[in-house]
Design a protein around this motif. Structure first.
Motif, PDB file in Angstrom:
ATOM      1  N   LYS A  87       0.871  -1.170   0.000  1.00 46.91           N
ATOM      2  CA  LYS A  87       0.000   0.000   0.000  1.00 46.91           C
ATOM      3  C   LYS A  87       0.910   1.222   0.000  1.00 46.91           C
ATOM      4  CE  LYS A  87      -2.172  -1.022   3.798  1.00 46.91           C
ATOM      5  NZ  LYS A  87      -3.080  -1.013   4.943  1.00 46.91           N
ATOM      6  N   GLY A  88       0.510   2.243  -0.713  1.00 47.43           N
ATOM      7  CA  GLY A  88       1.321   3.447  -0.797  1.00 47.43           C
ATOM      8  C   GLY A  88       1.087   4.393   0.376  1.00 47.43           C
ATOM      9  N   GLU A  89       2.073   5.226   0.597  1.00 43.97           N
ATOM     10  CA  GLU A  89       1.988   6.307   1.584  1.00 43.97           C
ATOM     11  C   GLU A  89       2.290   7.612   0.869  1.00 43.97           C
ATOM     12  OE1 GLU A  89       1.043   6.593   4.643  1.00 43.97           O
ATOM     13  OE2 GLU A  89       0.924   4.495   5.236  1.00 43.97           O
ATOM     14  N   LYS A  90       1.552   8.644   1.203  1.00 41.12           N
ATOM     15  CA  LYS A  90       1.777   9.949   0.577  1.00 41.12           C
ATOM     16  C   LYS A  90       3.162  10.492   0.918  1.00 41.12           C
ATOM     17  CE  LYS A  90      -0.594  14.232  -0.344  1.00 41.12           C
ATOM     18  NZ  LYS A  90      -1.827  14.952  -0.209  1.00 41.12           N
ATOM     19  N   GLU A  91       3.555  10.362   2.167  1.00 38.87           N
ATOM     20  CA  GLU A  91       4.868  10.844   2.614  1.00 38.87           C
ATOM     21  C   GLU A  91       5.800   9.646   2.803  1.00 38.87           C
ATOM     22  OE1 GLU A  91       5.738  14.029   3.004  1.00 38.87           O
ATOM     23  OE2 GLU A  91       3.732  14.680   2.380  1.00 38.87           O
ATOM     24  N   GLU A  92       7.016   9.727   2.262  1.00 42.00           N
ATOM     25  CA  GLU A  92       7.975   8.633   2.365  1.00 42.00           C
ATOM     26  C   GLU A  92       8.281   8.295   3.814  1.00 42.00           C
ATOM     27  OE1 GLU A  92      12.481   7.420   0.929  1.00 42.00           O
ATOM     28  OE2 GLU A  92      11.524   9.183   0.052  1.00 42.00           O
ATOM     29  N   LYS A  93       8.362   9.294   4.672  1.00 39.96           N
ATOM     30  CA  LYS A  93       8.689   9.057   6.087  1.00 39.96           C
ATOM     31  C   LYS A  93       7.610   8.238   6.797  1.00 39.96           C
ATOM     32  CE  LYS A  93       6.974  13.612   7.573  1.00 39.96           C
ATOM     33  NZ  LYS A  93       5.716  13.222   8.125  1.00 39.96           N
ATOM     34  N   ASP A  94       6.397   8.204   6.243  1.00 42.30           N
ATOM     35  CA  ASP A  94       5.304   7.457   6.849  1.00 42.30           C
ATOM     36  C   ASP A  94       5.266   5.989   6.404  1.00 42.30           C
ATOM     37  OD1 ASP A  94       4.444   9.742   8.172  1.00 42.30           O
ATOM     38  OD2 ASP A  94       3.095  10.323   6.534  1.00 42.30           O
ATOM     39  N   PHE A  95       6.113   5.629   5.443  1.00 39.98           N
ATOM     40  CA  PHE A  95       6.125   4.250   4.951  1.00 39.98           C
ATOM     41  C   PHE A  95       6.726   3.337   6.011  1.00 39.98           C
ATOM     42  CE2 PHE A  95       7.641   0.512   2.767  1.00 39.98           C
ATOM     43  CZ  PHE A  95       6.632   0.260   1.845  1.00 39.98           C
ATOM     44  N   ASN A  96       5.965   2.305   6.398  1.00 39.96           N
ATOM     45  CA  ASN A  96       6.380   1.333   7.401  1.00 39.96           C
ATOM     46  C   ASN A  96       6.219  -0.052   6.774  1.00 39.96           C
ATOM     47  OD1 ASN A  96       6.435  -0.552   9.466  1.00 39.96           O
ATOM     48  ND2 ASN A  96       5.501   0.831  10.944  1.00 39.96           N
ATOM     49  N   PRO A  97       7.308  -0.806   6.594  1.00 35.20           N
ATOM     50  CA  PRO A  97       7.204  -2.108   5.917  1.00 35.20           C
ATOM     51  C   PRO A  97       6.180  -3.048   6.547  1.00 35.20           C
ATOM     52  CG  PRO A  97       9.501  -1.599   6.432  1.00 35.20           C
ATOM     53  CD  PRO A  97       8.664  -0.515   7.001  1.00 35.20           C
ATOM     54  N   SER A  98       6.105  -3.083   7.868  1.00 29.42           N
ATOM     55  CA  SER A  98       5.168  -4.008   8.504  1.00 29.42           C
ATOM     56  C   SER A  98       3.716  -3.592   8.261  1.00 29.42           C
ATOM     57  CB  SER A  98       5.447  -4.132   9.999  1.00 29.42           C
ATOM     58  OG  SER A  98       5.287  -2.887  10.627  1.00 29.42           O
ATOM     59  N   LYS A  99       3.490  -2.323   8.011  1.00 28.09           N
ATOM     60  CA  LYS A  99       2.132  -1.830   7.765  1.00 28.09           C
ATOM     61  C   LYS A  99       1.833  -1.777   6.258  1.00 28.09           C
ATOM     62  CE  LYS A  99       0.287   2.588   7.653  1.00 28.09           C
ATOM     63  NZ  LYS A  99       0.397   3.959   8.010  1.00 28.09           N
ATOM     64  N   ASN A 100       2.798  -1.370   5.462  1.00 31.88           N
ATOM     65  CA  ASN A 100       2.538  -1.108   4.058  1.00 31.88           C
ATOM     66  C   ASN A 100       2.802  -2.289   3.125  1.00 31.88           C
ATOM     67  OD1 ASN A 100       3.360   1.774   5.263  1.00 31.88           O
ATOM     68  ND2 ASN A 100       1.891   2.011   3.600  1.00 31.88           N
ATOM     69  N   ILE A 101       3.682  -3.202   3.486  1.00 26.35           N
ATOM     70  CA  ILE A 101       3.894  -4.389   2.649  1.00 26.35           C
ATOM     71  C   ILE A 101       2.853  -5.416   3.056  1.00 26.35           C
ATOM     72  CG2 ILE A 101       5.469  -6.260   2.024  1.00 26.35           C
ATOM     73  CD1 ILE A 101       7.764  -4.253   2.370  1.00 26.35           C
ATOM     74  N   ILE A 102       1.936  -5.680   2.121  1.00 22.04           N
ATOM     75  CA  ILE A 102       0.778  -6.520   2.466  1.00 22.04           C
ATOM     76  C   ILE A 102       0.833  -7.922   1.862  1.00 22.04           C
ATOM     77  CG2 ILE A 102      -0.756  -4.577   2.899  1.00 22.04           C
ATOM     78  CD1 ILE A 102      -1.844  -4.901   0.070  1.00 22.04           C
TER      79      ILE A 102
END
Length: 160
Positions: A87-102
């Motif tokens: 899943k994408g995040e608008k801000e790069e700093k908000d990208f969390n692998p455990s949350k965004n890699i599905i």
């Protein structure tokens, strides 16, 4: 030998091509590792047990190499690699692998052959012919439910 197909029409009533007839490949059975090992044993000097040992080890080594982020290329067959769904995040700093890699998946790219006139063909499809699946029941009854790895299964080839 032939790749069997069945004809179908689109179920989406709003589709512009709903009245068109299409083809979809159908399987005439499943060939398991032991089936492949028996055929390989007949075609070379290796025993079935040796082939099974090599194939089992191949699976383990491929798993290790793929999980080490390597692409695994089997000459004449194709290449495997791992793909990631995220899943994408608008801000790069908000990208969390455990949350965004599905999810993850194994991607396969078949080996390609290029003919002298620059036509690309997937190696596993070279020489493939198609035949309508209506005859599939007849073929199984006549051949005693043969698998595709046995000689004579699949009927006469037909050109598309």
């Amino acid at each position: 030998m032939a790749v069997f197909y069945k004809k179908y029409k689109l179920k989406n009533k709003n589709a512009k091509t709903k009245d068109y007839t299409y083809a979809r490949a159908v399987s005439s059975g499943t060939v398991h590792t032991t089936d492949l090992a028996e055929v390989i044993q007949r075609n070379c000097t290796c025993k079935k047990s040796d082939v099974l040992a090599v194939l089992a080890e191949l699976v383990e080594v491929m798993q290790t190499e793929l999980q080490n982020s390597h692409r695994v290329h089997l000459d004449g067959f194709g290449a495997f690699k791992i793909g990631i769904k995220s899943k994408g995040e608008k801000e790069e700093k908000d990208f969390n692998p455990s949350k965004n890699i599905i999810g993850m998946k194994v991607l396969f790219q078949p080996e390609m052959r290029i003919s002298p006139n620059c036509v690309r063909t997937k190696a596993l499809l070279m020489g493939a012919k198609v035949k309508e699946a209506q005859s599939l029941v007849d073929v199984r009854e006549k051949k005693g439910k043969t698998t595709p790895s046995q000689p004579g299964s699949g009927g006469d080839p037909a050109h598309p």
